[in-house]
Design a protein around this motif. Sequence first.
Motif, PDB file in Angstrom:
ATOM      1  N   ARG A 249      37.434  58.650  33.663  1.00  0.00           N
ATOM      2  CA  ARG A 249      38.362  57.513  33.543  1.00  0.00           C
ATOM      3  C   ARG A 249      39.732  57.985  33.072  1.00  0.00           C
ATOM      4  O   ARG A 249      40.770  57.588  33.613  1.00  0.00           O
ATOM      5  N   GLU A 250      39.719  58.855  32.081  1.00  0.00           N
ATOM      6  CA  GLU A 250      40.968  59.368  31.518  1.00  0.00           C
ATOM      7  C   GLU A 250      41.757  60.184  32.554  1.00  0.00           C
ATOM      8  O   GLU A 250      42.963  60.005  32.714  1.00  0.00           O
TER       9      GLU A 250
ATOM     10  N   GLU B 115      45.901  53.870  44.548  1.00  0.00           N
ATOM     11  CA  GLU B 115      44.843  52.856  44.576  1.00  0.00           C
ATOM     12  C   GLU B 115      43.482  53.491  44.303  1.00  0.00           C
ATOM     13  O   GLU B 115      42.664  52.943  43.550  1.00  0.00           O
TER      14      GLU B 115
ATOM     15  N   HIS C 231      46.847  58.662  38.230  1.00  0.00           N
ATOM     16  CA  HIS C 231      47.534  57.505  38.799  1.00  0.00           C
ATOM     17  C   HIS C 231      49.017  57.543  38.443  1.00  0.00           C
ATOM     18  O   HIS C 231      49.868  57.175  39.248  1.00  0.00           O
TER      19      HIS C 231
ATOM     20  N   ALA D 219      43.147  57.874  35.313  1.00  0.00           N
ATOM     21  CA  ALA D 219      44.279  57.090  34.811  1.00  0.00           C
ATOM     22  C   ALA D 219      45.525  57.958  34.729  1.00  0.00           C
ATOM     23  O   ALA D 219      46.622  57.535  35.087  1.00  0.00           O
TER      24      ALA D 219
ATOM     25  N   GLN E 183      34.095  53.587  47.116  1.00  0.00           N
ATOM     26  CA  GLN E 183      33.254  52.479  46.650  1.00  0.00           C
ATOM     27  C   GLN E 183      31.856  52.545  47.247  1.00  0.00           C
ATOM     28  O   GLN E 183      30.877  52.213  46.579  1.00  0.00           O
TER      29      GLN E 183
ATOM     30  N   SER F 271      43.259  54.402  40.614  1.00  0.00           N
ATOM     31  CA  SER F 271      43.017  53.189  39.811  1.00  0.00           C
ATOM     32  C   SER F 271      41.559  52.764  39.871  1.00  0.00           C
ATOM     33  O   SER F 271      40.978  52.377  38.853  1.00  0.00           O
ATOM     34  N   ALA F 272      40.972  52.822  41.051  1.00  0.00           N
ATOM     35  CA  ALA F 272      39.563  52.443  41.195  1.00  0.00           C
ATOM     36  C   ALA F 272      38.673  53.380  40.390  1.00  0.00           C
ATOM     37  O   ALA F 272      37.746  52.933  39.702  1.00  0.00           O
TER      38      ALA F 272
ATOM     39  N   ALA G  81      39.583  55.146  37.806  1.00  0.00           N
ATOM     40  CA  ALA G  81      39.878  54.964  36.379  1.00  0.00           C
ATOM     41  C   ALA G  81      39.087  53.813  35.770  1.00  0.00           C
ATOM     42  O   ALA G  81      38.780  53.831  34.582  1.00  0.00           O
ATOM     43  N   ALA G  82      38.738  52.837  36.583  1.00  0.00           N
ATOM     44  CA  ALA G  82      37.984  51.692  36.064  1.00  0.00           C
ATOM     45  C   ALA G  82      36.569  52.072  35.652  1.00  0.00           C
ATOM     46  O   ALA G  82      36.010  51.485  34.723  1.00  0.00           O
ATOM     47  N   SER G  83      35.981  53.064  36.319  1.00  0.00           N
ATOM     48  CA  SER G  83      34.584  53.407  36.015  1.00  0.00           C
ATOM     49  C   SER G  83      34.386  54.850  35.583  1.00  0.00           C
ATOM     50  O   SER G  83      33.452  55.161  34.863  1.00  0.00           O
TER      51      SER G  83
ATOM     52  N   HIS H  37      33.505  57.123  37.642  1.00  0.00           N
ATOM     53  CA  HIS H  37      32.529  57.714  38.546  1.00  0.00           C
ATOM     54  C   HIS H  37      33.174  58.629  39.579  1.00  0.00           C
ATOM     55  O   HIS H  37      34.203  58.294  40.147  1.00  0.00           O
TER      56      HIS H  37
END
Length: 95
Positions: free
Chosen positions: A39-40, A55, A46, A43, A23, A58-59, A61-63, A65
């Motif tokens: 992201r793909e 974790e 995960h 995901a 982060q 997942s983080a 996958a949200a962006s 980046h």
Amino acid sequence: MAIVAERVRRPIHAVGMDVALWQNGVKREQSPGELARGRELAASLHTYCPPSLGELASAIAASGHGCEQETLYAEVLPTLPAQLEAVVSEHRRDR
């Protein structure tokens, strides 16, 4: 055990990267297509990765980046011996 660890027949441990470091780390410049692929992939990872990496996956996958680990040396290197010792200790317990 997660599928990736089963495939390589070795335990997999998170060393040198966690959600907080990711982060706060410098993110790579990426095109919208690269972010979508990130992201793909995250995901998908995960689903197959060990819980210690879930974790973080997942983080990401949200962006989508990616983080430049080289910029985190000052945060990671001082803690690296302890992180590696924890992996060794866990391995010894599991024997």
